[in-house]
Design an enzyme around this catalytic site. Structure first.
Site, PDB file in Angstrom:
ATOM      1  N   ARG A   1      53.326  60.955  50.595  1.00  0.00           N
ATOM      2  CA  ARG A   1      54.304  61.987  50.250  1.00  0.00           C
ATOM      3  C   ARG A   1      55.608  61.786  51.037  1.00  0.00           C
ATOM      4  O   ARG A   1      56.611  61.354  50.501  1.00  0.00           O
ATOM      5  CB  ARG A   1      53.705  63.382  50.534  1.00  0.00           C
ATOM      6  CG  ARG A   1      54.423  64.524  49.851  1.00  0.00           C
ATOM      7  CD  ARG A   1      55.747  64.937  50.459  1.00  0.00           C
ATOM      8  NE  ARG A   1      55.631  65.393  51.847  1.00  0.00           N
ATOM      9  CZ  ARG A   1      56.663  65.652  52.637  1.00  0.00           C
ATOM     10  NH1 ARG A   1      57.898  65.489  52.185  1.00  0.00           N
ATOM     11  NH2 ARG A   1      56.486  66.037  53.882  1.00  0.00           N
ATOM     12  N   ASP A   2      55.566  62.051  52.334  1.00  0.00           N
ATOM     13  CA  ASP A   2      56.799  62.021  53.135  1.00  0.00           C
ATOM     14  C   ASP A   2      57.372  60.607  53.184  1.00  0.00           C
ATOM     15  O   ASP A   2      58.584  60.406  53.137  1.00  0.00           O
ATOM     16  CB  ASP A   2      56.486  62.507  54.553  1.00  0.00           C
ATOM     17  CG  ASP A   2      57.715  63.013  55.280  1.00  0.00           C
ATOM     18  OD1 ASP A   2      58.810  62.922  54.715  1.00  0.00           O
ATOM     19  OD2 ASP A   2      57.571  63.480  56.416  1.00  0.00           O
TER      20      ASP A   2
ATOM     21  N   HIS B   1      54.454  67.285  63.438  1.00  0.00           N
ATOM     22  CA  HIS B   1      54.886  66.288  62.451  1.00  0.00           C
ATOM     23  C   HIS B   1      56.176  65.653  62.970  1.00  0.00           C
ATOM     24  O   HIS B   1      57.252  66.231  62.825  1.00  0.00           O
ATOM     25  CB  HIS B   1      55.112  67.023  61.120  1.00  0.00           C
ATOM     26  CG  HIS B   1      55.705  66.201  60.024  1.00  0.00           C
ATOM     27  ND1 HIS B   1      55.023  65.924  58.861  1.00  0.00           N
ATOM     28  CD2 HIS B   1      56.916  65.614  59.887  1.00  0.00           C
ATOM     29  CE1 HIS B   1      55.792  65.202  58.064  1.00  0.00           C
ATOM     30  NE2 HIS B   1      56.945  64.999  58.660  1.00  0.00           N
TER      31      HIS B   1
ATOM     32  N   CYS C   1      65.148  58.652  56.626  1.00  0.00           N
ATOM     33  CA  CYS C   1      65.789  59.954  56.600  1.00  0.00           C
ATOM     34  C   CYS C   1      67.098  59.823  55.858  1.00  0.00           C
ATOM     35  O   CYS C   1      67.950  59.013  56.224  1.00  0.00           O
ATOM     36  CB  CYS C   1      66.031  60.446  58.011  1.00  0.00           C
ATOM     37  SG  CYS C   1      67.119  61.860  58.009  1.00  0.00           S
TER      38      CYS C   1
ATOM     39  N   ASN D   1      58.409  58.482  59.544  1.00  0.00           N
ATOM     40  CA  ASN D   1      57.377  59.210  60.284  1.00  0.00           C
ATOM     41  C   ASN D   1      56.819  58.329  61.389  1.00  0.00           C
ATOM     42  O   ASN D   1      56.902  57.104  61.319  1.00  0.00           O
ATOM     43  CB  ASN D   1      56.203  59.544  59.339  1.00  0.00           C
ATOM     44  CG  ASN D   1      56.559  60.579  58.309  1.00  0.00           C
ATOM     45  OD1 ASN D   1      57.013  60.250  57.219  1.00  0.00           O
ATOM     46  ND2 ASN D   1      56.367  61.829  58.638  1.00  0.00           N
TER      47      ASN D   1
HETATM   48 ZN    ZN Z   1      58.700  64.470  57.601  1.00  0.00          ZN
END
Ligand code: ZN
Length: 320
Positions: free
Chosen positions: A23-24, A215, A248, A257
């Site tokens: 996901r991320d 996180h 990002c 991450n």
């Molecule tokens: Zn994140």
């Protein structure tokens, strides 16, 4: 009990690691993976012992094309025995889709800073929180768990410092909605050990009924230092992405991450149990690297485990 380190401190014996790479990680990668490739990666992670996945996000496929296959992916993974699948949902429509697809948990997300929430979901924080009430009512009696995630919990790329009280207020609302697990998202890698301590202590005081999850992003290179601080505070839930996938959108070139294999390496060396095998994760990271077609930022998957020995006849010599 895990080895006390620093001496005298009691660290958790066991921690839960949720894999957020699908996901991320993938949400922030330029390459869009086919569903079959995502599935292959998930199976490789399951093989390594990963049991908790934040698998996808039921956002508009137009907004995030990389996650347009959310329903299909959840349907394929939910049948893997023992695997817990959570997915982000931005609104009631997303919750309905997630429910129909068969997730175990929905994650409701909001930023702790107005500018980031506006940029992310085009809403005031209060409007996001009000929308969650309808979702919580919709989920009542479904048996689906509700979780919360607070983006920009340690700082905002548009506003700078985020007051700890802003994080506490949102965590309180999540607790009132019935969420037990609330994740503090370090969206753009602004967390530091003092901020981690301040936020965890405040939440324990102000919202003792929630269990915090940390996180971190490794944007500024201290993701695992922040994990270490979390461990010292007794936090036993962390989120990471295989290979350190992701990035990002507001910090070009920034790494994503914290990497799952780097995290598991640290926890293994601290004698903290996770149920996840490092060598299996390294395999999964190799697959992720092949699928993404680029070098990923994780380090342990490149260097290997600490005691992986090398052929002494190797002609390369290290100087210094
Ligand atoms: Zn994140």
């Amino acid at each position: 009990m895990a080895t006390p380190f620093p001496p005298g401190e009691r660290l958790p014996d066991r921690v839960h690691v949720t894999e957020v790479g699908p996901r991320d990680g993938l949400q922030n990668e330029p390459v869009v993976l086919a569903t079959a490739d995502k599935l292959a990666l998930v199976h490789s992670l399951v093989e390594a012992g990963v049991r908790e996945f934040e698998l996808t996000s039921f956002v508009s496929p137009r907004a995030v094309p990389a996650l347009a296959d959310a329903a299909e992916l959840v349907a394929a993974v939910r049948d893997v025995p023992g695997v817990h699948v959570s997915a982000l949902v931005p609104n009631l429509r997303g919750a309905e889709r997630a429910l129909a697809a068969g997730v175990d948990a929905v994650v409701l997300f909001v930023s702790a800073s107005e500018s980031h929430n506006a940029k992310n979901v085009n809403r005031r924080i209060e409007a996001s929180l009000a929308g969650f009430e309808a979702i919580a009512r919709h989920l009542e009696g479904s048996g689906i768990e509700l979780r919360g995630a607070i983006a920009t919990s340690f700082g905002c790329p548009f506003e700078g410092e985020v007051p700890v009280a802003a994080v506490g207020r949102i965590a309180r609302r999540f607790a009132d909605l019935g969420a037990r697990y609330v994740s503090l998202g370090d969206t753009t890698g602004m967390a530091t050990p003092p901020l981690v301590a301040e936020r965890i202590r405040h939440l324990r005081e102000a919202v003792p009924e929630i269990v915090p999850t940390l996180h971190f992003h490794n944007t500024r290179g201290i993701g695992l230092v922040n994990v270490m601080q979390g461990l010292r505070l007794g936090v036993d839930r962390y989120e990471s992405a295989i290979g350190g996938l992701g990035g990002c959108p507001f910090a070009p070139g920034a790494s994503g991450n914290i990497a799952s294999e780097d995290l598991i390496y640290l926890l293994d060396e601290m004698e903290i149990a996770t149920g996840i095998a490092l060598d299996g994760l390294i395999e999964a990271a190799r697959l992720a690297t092949r699928l993404m077609g680029r070098e990923l930022p994780a380090q342990v998957s490149k260097a290997g485990p600490r005691l992986a020995t090398h052929d002494a006849t190797c002609t390369l010599t290290a100087k210094g």
